[in-house]
Design an enzyme around this catalytic site. Structure first.
Site, PDB file in Angstrom:
ATOM      1  CG  ASP A   1      19.817  15.284 -35.733  1.00  0.00           C
ATOM      2  OD1 ASP A   1      20.309  16.248 -36.326  1.00  0.00           O
ATOM      3  OD2 ASP A   1      20.308  14.137 -35.743  1.00  0.00           O
TER       4      ASP A   1
ATOM      5  CB  CYS B   1      -0.945   0.011   1.197  1.00  0.00           C
ATOM      6  SG  CYS B   1      -0.115   0.152   2.792  1.00  0.00           S
TER       7      CYS B   1
END
Length: 747
Positions: free
Chosen positions: A466, A62
């Site tokens: 690029d 938890c």
């Protein structure tokens, strides 16, 4: 950006450097050689320093567990940071050199958490299957007992009275109490570990609820009560276990990228000792060991080749499709595949110190990193423990008072409140999505290196590409075969047919397309790391490396052919568009993103590519500093920029971007500035990543919404007495499973 591979068996020479490469100098022209990580490089890397310790946390389940473990670990001397991955039940600790796992394990035991040192490379489905089988066994026992108790209860419901009724109740108790103790053990052990160290976790109220239901039934039986609720206690345990198992399975489906990498670990290696070959576990290798790697085997450790010549497939680490020549002095990384010749390797790092394991650890840390959503979930879960117990106790007092002392009814309501307010769904809201998303992206060929990258990627509105090595790639095609004499072409076709090298396949396929019939050659053989040769009468014909053939190395991607004493013939190759580039650009534009192209190449080449891909805004002749300035300018205008570059010459631009991706030809998971690495050649997953990131953010918000709506509806229902403990167990399990399933809806 990228230069074509050199020094492989067909010797594609490096391409002429573009203007953008002016600031990058390297001893090798091979992108895979530049990119493949080695243990020595990783050890010197600024991104991975000190010790990375992985501990399994079998009892963590938890958000409260996350907070407790991380706080305790970071309180230990020498620990820089700790991150818990709840989905994988592990904590990754970044510590100073010399910090031992035993001390950390002892510290966790001091706050009630079982912990074990683990090697991320040894992670497999075995442990997951073991946990699943354990839960299934307890579910089976609880289900069998539940059905038997319900059969006994039929007699009571049918009107059995006094001694007969008491007998059936005691038989039910004899079945129920051992069943509750055995089947509920996962809840009890976790709860006791928390209470023993002054903490509260989600299993405390669950255990309290099970014990209260059992105690209330035992009390009724001992006092000859008309009703006992043993079947309810066992049924409650049964459905809580079913919920936990279903939650466990849905989380297991979201296999993480770290697990995908770790699954490629080689378990054994062949070591040369006193001239004999000995097979030992990889964990026993130490630096300096000499290991033998046969053709077709995966490299088990990082090291340097001391003997032999071959080619390796580095696609795991770089995505580079072309095999890379290796010989004495070549550095290899764990995970590469030896293709053609036997090698002897001097180990520099093995096991959890290898580059492969460090990469997996880097990814695991990214999956466990804190985001703004994680912090929100943890703050909410931290307040859960005191609130739920206050609510349950208040409900008990109120209903005991309003019913005039009907403690049985008051306890039922308190039990329902304890169960229904469990914050499991809140604890799973973020980690379930992050793990699922990272696993899906990895299977699409994307490796998330930085934990907040997914969150930042969801905010992107501008993408800068690029050109060289990103939108185009080093998978050359022959461009001058048509200028060769027919006789030369026939010999080239015959030689290339006898080689397994990708460039040879390209030549052979091109010759076939031209209708060239292979020449008749004898004694065709491939020389690992150099090329292929054969006899043509009294002459020797060779196709391969320039130095092997006797040709002068060129400035373009090429292989060389020599027939007898004739002058060598150079076969040149042209780079082409990376697969998926057009689809990626189109998909990103459909998503409403502004797409730009920036390159150091000449204007004509950049303009042609931009027109081909439908990119309207582009810049040519840009130096690395100018690329970074462009990204900074866009960010200054309020844009959230995704930079997609090769990661070697674009470091400044990648670092300046809001989030960045590097293609495989530039991959070095420890040193590049990119947040995400594209492992494969196909560029289409870049658009998938942007889409999945947006979906992941939406799923996280939906999970928070599910948790909030669940609590707003379920808690008042329980407080008002409209929910039985069994209904509360079903509702709690349903909320957790709903969140997990929602997390898996990423596409």
């Amino acid at each position: 950006m990228t230069v074509a591979p050199a020094a492989n068996s067909l010797n594609p020479a490096s391409s002429a450097p573009a203007a953008e490469e002016a600031e990058h100098v390297s001893a090798s022209a091979c992108p895979a050689c530049l990119a493949a990580p080695s243990a020595e490089q990783l050890a010197k890397s600024g991104d991975i320093k000190g010790a990375r310790i992985m501990l399994s946390l079998p009892t963590a389940h938890c958000a409260v567990c996350i907070t407790d473990v991380e706080r305790e670990m970071e309180a230990q001397p020498g620990v820089r940071s700790a991150r818990v991955n709840l989905t994988l039940k592990r904590v990754s600790v970044d510590a100073d050199p010399g910090i031992e796992p035993a001390g950390l394990i002892k510290a966790l035991a001091g706050i009630g958490y079982e912990a074990h040192e683990m090697d991320p490379g040894m992670l497999s489905a075995t442990e997951t299957d073991k946990q699943g089988r354990d839960l299934l066994m307890r579910i089976g026992v609880a289900g069998f007992a539940m059905m038997n108790i319900m059969m006994l209860s039929v007699a009571v419901w049918a009107g059995a009275e006094d001694a007969t009724r008491d007998m059936f109740h005691w038989i039910s108790a004899g079945i129920a109490l051992p069943t509750v103790v055995f089947a509920g053990r996962p809840f009890f052990v976790s709860a006791w570990g928390a209470l023993r160290h002054g903490r509260l976790n989600m299993d405390v109220p669950i255990s309290l609820a099970i014990l209260l239901a059992s105690a209330m039934s035992l009390y009724e039986t001992a006092h000859h009560g008309h009703q006992a609720y043993f079947e309810a206690a066992v049924m409650l345990t049964f459905f809580l276990l079913v919920g936990r198992y279903l939650d466990f399975r849905t989380r297991a489906v979201a296999r993480s990228a770290a697990e995908e990498l770790a699954a490629l670990e080689v378990p054994r290696a062949t070591v040369l000792r006193d001239g004999a070959e000995v097979v030992v576990p990889v964990a026993e290798l130490v630096p300096g060991d000499l290991i033998r790697i046969r053709p077709g085997a995966r490299v088990p450790a990082d090291g340097t080749v001391t003997e032999g010549a071959s080619e390796t497939d580095r696609s795991l680490l770089t995505g580079e499709s072309l095999p890379v020549y290796v010989g004495p002095g070549t550095v290899l990384s764990a995970g590469e595949v030896n293709l053609t010749g036997p090698l002897t390797l001097s180990v520099t790092a093995a096991g959890k110190d290898s580059s492969l394991h460090r990469m997996a650890d880097l990814v695991a840390m990214a999956e466990s990193a804190k985001t703004k959503y994680t912090s929100l979930a943890e703050r909410a879960a931290r307040a859960y423990a005191p609130i739920v117990h206050i609510l349950a106790f208040t409900a008990f007092l109120f209903w005991a008072w309003i019913t005039g002392g009907d403690y049985r009814h008051a306890i039922n309501i308190a039990v329902a409140v304890l169960i229904i307010t469990c914050p499991c769904a809140l604890g799973l809201a973020v980690p379930a999505v992050v793990t699922s998303a990272s696993g899906k992206l990895f299977r699409k060929g994307l490796l998330i290196k930085e934990g907040t990258a997914l969150e930042r990627l969801a905010e992107v509105d501008t993408v800068v590409f690029d050109k060289t090595g990103t939108l185009t790639m080093g998978a050359p095609e022959p461009e001058n075969l048509g200028t060769l004499a027919p006789e030369t072409l026939a010999v080239a076709a015959a030689l290339s047919a006898g080689s397994a090298h990708p460039l040879a396949h390209t030549i052979f396929e091109a010759c076939q397309a031209m209708g060239v019939a292979p020449a008749a050659l004898d004694e065709i053989r491939e020389v690992p790391g150099y090329g292929v040769e054969a006899r043509r009468g009294a002459e020797v014909a060779r196709l391969g490396r320039a130095d092997w053939v006797g040709a002068a190395p060129g400035a373009v991607t090429a292989t060389h052919l020599r027939i007898g004493t004739a002058a060598p013939v150079t076969i040149t190759f042209a780079d082409h568009l990376r697969p998926g580039a057009a689809e990626a650009v189109a998909a990103l534009r459909e998503q409403g993103k502004h797409v730009l192209l920036v390159s150091g190449d000449v204007e004509a080449a950049v303009a042609e590519l931009a027109q081909r891909l439908g990119i309207t805004e582009w810049r040519a002749g840009a130096l690395p500093a100018e690329k970074a300035a462009l990204v900074a300018e866009l960010r200054g205008q309020g844009a959230h920029v995704l930079m997609v570059g090769d990661g070697l010459n674009d470091t400044a631009a990648l670092a300046a971007a809001h989030v960045s991706i590097s293609p495989a030809s530039a991959l070095d998971a420890a040193r590049t500035a990119s947040d995400i690495v594209l492992l494969g050649q196909d560029l289409a997953p870049v658009a998938d990543a942007a889409r999945i990131a947006v979906q992941a953010r939406a799923r996280i918000k939906q999970n928070f919404g599910i948790s909030a709506v669940y609590n707003m509806i379920a808690v008042p229902i329980a407080l008002l007495g409209f929910a039985t403990p069994l209904a509360a167990a079903l509702a709690m399990s349903f909320s957790s499973i709903t969140v997990s399933l929602n997390s898996l809806r990423l596409k």
